[in-house]
Motif scaffolding. Structure first.
Motif, short mmCIF file in Angstrom:
data_model
loop_
_atom_site.label_atom_id
_atom_site.label_comp_id
_atom_site.label_asym_id
_atom_site.label_seq_id
_atom_site.Cartn_x
_atom_site.Cartn_y
_atom_site.Cartn_z
N PHE A 5 38.96 39.00 33.17
CA PHE A 5 37.59 39.18 32.68
C PHE A 5 37.01 37.81 32.37
O PHE A 5 37.71 36.80 32.35
CB PHE A 5 37.58 40.05 31.42
N PHE A 6 35.70 37.78 32.12
CA PHE A 6 35.08 36.56 31.60
C PHE A 6 34.02 36.98 30.59
O PHE A 6 33.63 38.15 30.52
CB PHE A 6 34.49 35.70 32.72
N GLU A 7 33.60 36.03 29.80
CA GLU A 7 32.63 36.34 28.75
C GLU A 7 31.36 35.55 28.99
O GLU A 7 31.41 34.38 29.35
CB GLU A 7 33.24 35.95 27.40
N CYS A 11 45.64 26.71 35.51
CA CYS A 11 45.18 27.71 36.47
C CYS A 11 43.79 28.22 36.11
O CYS A 11 43.38 28.15 34.96
CB CYS A 11 46.17 28.87 36.54
N PRO A 12 43.05 28.76 37.09
CA PRO A 12 41.69 29.21 36.79
C PRO A 12 41.64 30.47 35.92
O PRO A 12 40.82 30.55 35.02
CB PRO A 12 41.09 29.48 38.17
N ASP A 13 42.51 31.45 36.18
CA ASP A 13 42.30 32.74 35.51
C ASP A 13 42.96 32.87 34.13
O ASP A 13 42.56 33.71 33.34
CB ASP A 13 42.70 33.90 36.43
N LEU A 44 30.53 43.15 46.81
CA LEU A 44 30.42 43.05 45.35
C LEU A 44 31.58 42.25 44.77
O LEU A 44 31.39 41.42 43.87
CB LEU A 44 30.42 44.46 44.73
N SER A 45 32.79 42.48 45.29
CA SER A 45 33.97 41.75 44.80
C SER A 45 33.79 40.25 44.98
O SER A 45 34.10 39.47 44.08
CB SER A 45 35.24 42.18 45.54
N SER A 46 33.29 39.85 46.15
CA SER A 46 33.10 38.42 46.40
C SER A 46 32.04 37.85 45.47
O SER A 46 32.15 36.73 44.99
CB SER A 46 32.66 38.19 47.85
N LEU A 47 31.01 38.64 45.22
CA LEU A 47 29.92 38.19 44.36
C LEU A 47 30.41 37.94 42.93
O LEU A 47 30.11 36.91 42.32
CB LEU A 47 28.81 39.25 44.39
N TRP A 48 31.15 38.88 42.39
CA TRP A 48 31.65 38.74 41.01
C TRP A 48 32.79 37.72 40.94
O TRP A 48 32.93 37.03 39.94
CB TRP A 48 32.12 40.09 40.46
N ASP A 49 33.62 37.68 41.95
CA ASP A 49 34.72 36.72 42.08
C ASP A 49 35.53 36.50 40.81
O ASP A 49 35.52 35.42 40.22
CB ASP A 49 34.15 35.38 42.58
N PHE A 50 36.25 37.54 40.41
CA PHE A 50 37.03 37.46 39.16
C PHE A 50 38.25 36.55 39.26
O PHE A 50 38.87 36.24 38.25
CB PHE A 50 37.43 38.86 38.70
N ASP A 51 38.62 36.15 40.49
CA ASP A 51 39.79 35.27 40.62
C ASP A 51 39.44 33.81 40.35
O ASP A 51 40.32 32.98 40.20
CB ASP A 51 40.37 35.38 42.04
N SER A 52 38.16 33.52 40.29
CA SER A 52 37.76 32.12 40.15
C SER A 52 37.79 31.66 38.70
O SER A 52 37.79 32.46 37.76
CB SER A 52 36.36 31.94 40.75
#
Lengths: 351, 125
Positions: free
Chosen positions: A256-258, B82-84, A126-134
């Motif tokens: 987070f992202f929107e 940076c990306p984040d 799940l972490s890889s799928l959401w990939d919040f670091d990208s």
């Protein structure tokens, strides 16, 4: 006459010596009052690391610390580094771990179990799928979320001696515990190097450290917890600490992202596969053990304020919950050590 | 033999004057106009510069694809590739012991300075 001159001379010498000693004492007092500290900065585990020693020049110890944390990550618990044990475990589905990493895995599995799966280290897919670091995180496809969610489940992971075997298609993600484990590693480095007193921050996870012989007297650490809002770095509250502890915070305001007007923050609920939806802004957990503190801050965020008390009691941990109405709930054992510093928030007791 | 006191009044006076002088020299540092904080900016783990956060401090530092701005008594990440963007989201730093970093670019800011018991040692987040 001669005798008198001699006395005068020796008097002059003694006077000068006394003045020098007294001046030195004054300077010493002043510099002590200013609390000259020795700070070092480094990067490891995708975090900035700040270590503040009480005195002296400790560059070598700091460098040892940074490389040990880096090793913990790249050779131990990172799921992205091809040299790490967790990478090998994820790739092979079964792997013989080192004693150190196995220890962390067992501690983590214990918390997964006690928290009823609010913390789940097998959430890697799940972490890889959401990939919040990208930089361009997007809302994943619902069927993909359902598929990855079905692979999760710490109870499918088995231990046999040093060998850990994962359930089908499972991958381990130690991200929720990494900074805490880094603090535990740092504690060992401080002990090995006879560090008397130091403060550490691994990307905001803070450890206070003093050796057993340190006499606290009236001294306390002033630890601030940041206001859990995007773009506001002001302190929310101050905790006075007189013990060796690790302070970890999990919040929805940093990563987070929107998309379509909805905010998706980085703390995933293993039961839904989506970011946790509740009334919390952040949870801070304080414990002697770094791994426990870090793991519980995530677990308590997922569980919510009402369902966290048993878990906190079991691990003898203290906590601060901040909800979206700006109420700050603090467990009784630390409420008297806390002072609110942001007027928009108010303290309540966490019963 | 007549006992002469080792220190006469005049000797003590001289010692006193020396001490007073020493105090006068260091007094301003003790009760300085106000506590000055310093922003320590590091890149790749090495200190690049230290800037005092005074009333009219105004500075812009470009380093490793980030722009750090110093404005009056605060310091913050203004731009970063940076990306984040966690560094920019952190906002302005102005308290003792506070820190922020752009991890992808390996740039960090830490605020140190003269500290009293009431100050914060470090910020947790």
């Amino acid at each position: 006459m001669k005798q008198q001159i001699k006395t005068k001379k020796s008097k002059a010498v003694i006077t000068v010596v006394i003045v020098i000693i007294l001046t030195a004492a004054v300077i010493f007092f002043i510099s002590d009052a200013f609390y000259k500290t020795d700070e070092h900065f480094g990067y490891a585990m995708g975090s900035e690391i700040v270590v503040v020693f009480d005195s002296g020049n400790n560059k070598e110890i700091a460098d040892t610390l940074f490389s040990r944390i880096n090793n913990l990550d790249t050779k131990g618990i990172s799921r992205k580094s091809a040299d790490s044990e967790i990478f090998a475990l994820n790739k092979n589905g079964s792997y013989e771990l080192s004693e150190e990493i196995l220890g962390y895995m067992k501690q983590a599995a214990d918390i997964c179990d006690t928290s009823g799966g609010a913390l789940d280290v097998t959430i890697g897919g799940l972490s890889s799928l959401w990939d919040f670091d990208s930089s361009n995180s997007i809302l994943p496809d619902i069927t993909q979320i359902e598929t990855e969610k079905s692979f999760c489940g710490y109870e499918k992971m088995t231990f046999n001696g040093y060998t850990v075997t994962l359930g089908k298609n499972q991958t381990v993600d130690m991200g929720a515990l990494g900074k805490g484990i880094a603090c535990d590693v740092a504690k060992n480095v401080f002990k090995e190097n006879n560090v008397k007193k130091a403060l550490l921050s691994v990307g905001g996870t803070v450890m206070t450290y003093a050796d057993e012989n340190y006499s606290w007297g009236n001294h306390t650490w002033g630890i601030a917890v940041r206001t859990p809002e995007t773009g506001d770095s002001s302190p929310l509250l101050r905790i006075n600490m007189t013990e060796n502890k690790v302070i970890s915070t999990s919040g929805n305001y940093e990563k987070f992202f929107e998309e379509n007007g909805i905010l998706y923050h980085h703390i995933l609920d293993p039961k839904t596969g989506y970011p946790v939806e509740n009334n919390l802004k952040s949870v801070t957990v304080i414990s002697e053990n770094g791994l426990v503190s870090d793991a519980l801050s995530t677990a308590c965020f997922v569980l919510g304020k009402e369902y966290s008390s048993e878990l906190l009691k079991k691990y003898n941990a203290q906590a601060i919950f901040v909800d979206k109405q700006n109420n700050v709930y603090i467990t009784d054992d630390i409420i008297n050590s806390c002072t609110i510093l942001n007027d928009n928030y108010r303290i309540s007791s966490y019963e | 033999m007549n006992k002469i006191p080792f220190f006469k009044k005049s000797d003590l006076l001289i010692i006193g004057i020396f001490l007073l002088l020493a105090l006068i020299v260091f007094l301003p540092t003790l009760f300085g106009k106000e506590k000055a904080l310093t922003a320590v900016i590091t890149a790749d783990g090495e200190t690049v510069t230290e800037i005092r956060l005074t009333d009219n401090a105004e500075e812009e530092i470009k380093i490793n694809d980030t722009v750090i701005k110093i404005n009056e008594k605060s310091v913050f990440f203004a731009e970063s590739n940076c990306p984040d963007k966690v560094c920019i989201r952190t906002g302005k730093l102005d308290s003792h012991g506070d820190s922020s970093a752009c991890v992808p670019n390996r740039v960090s800011v830490y605020i140190k300075g003269e500290k009293t018991e009431d100050d914060i040692d470090i910020m947790a987040y």
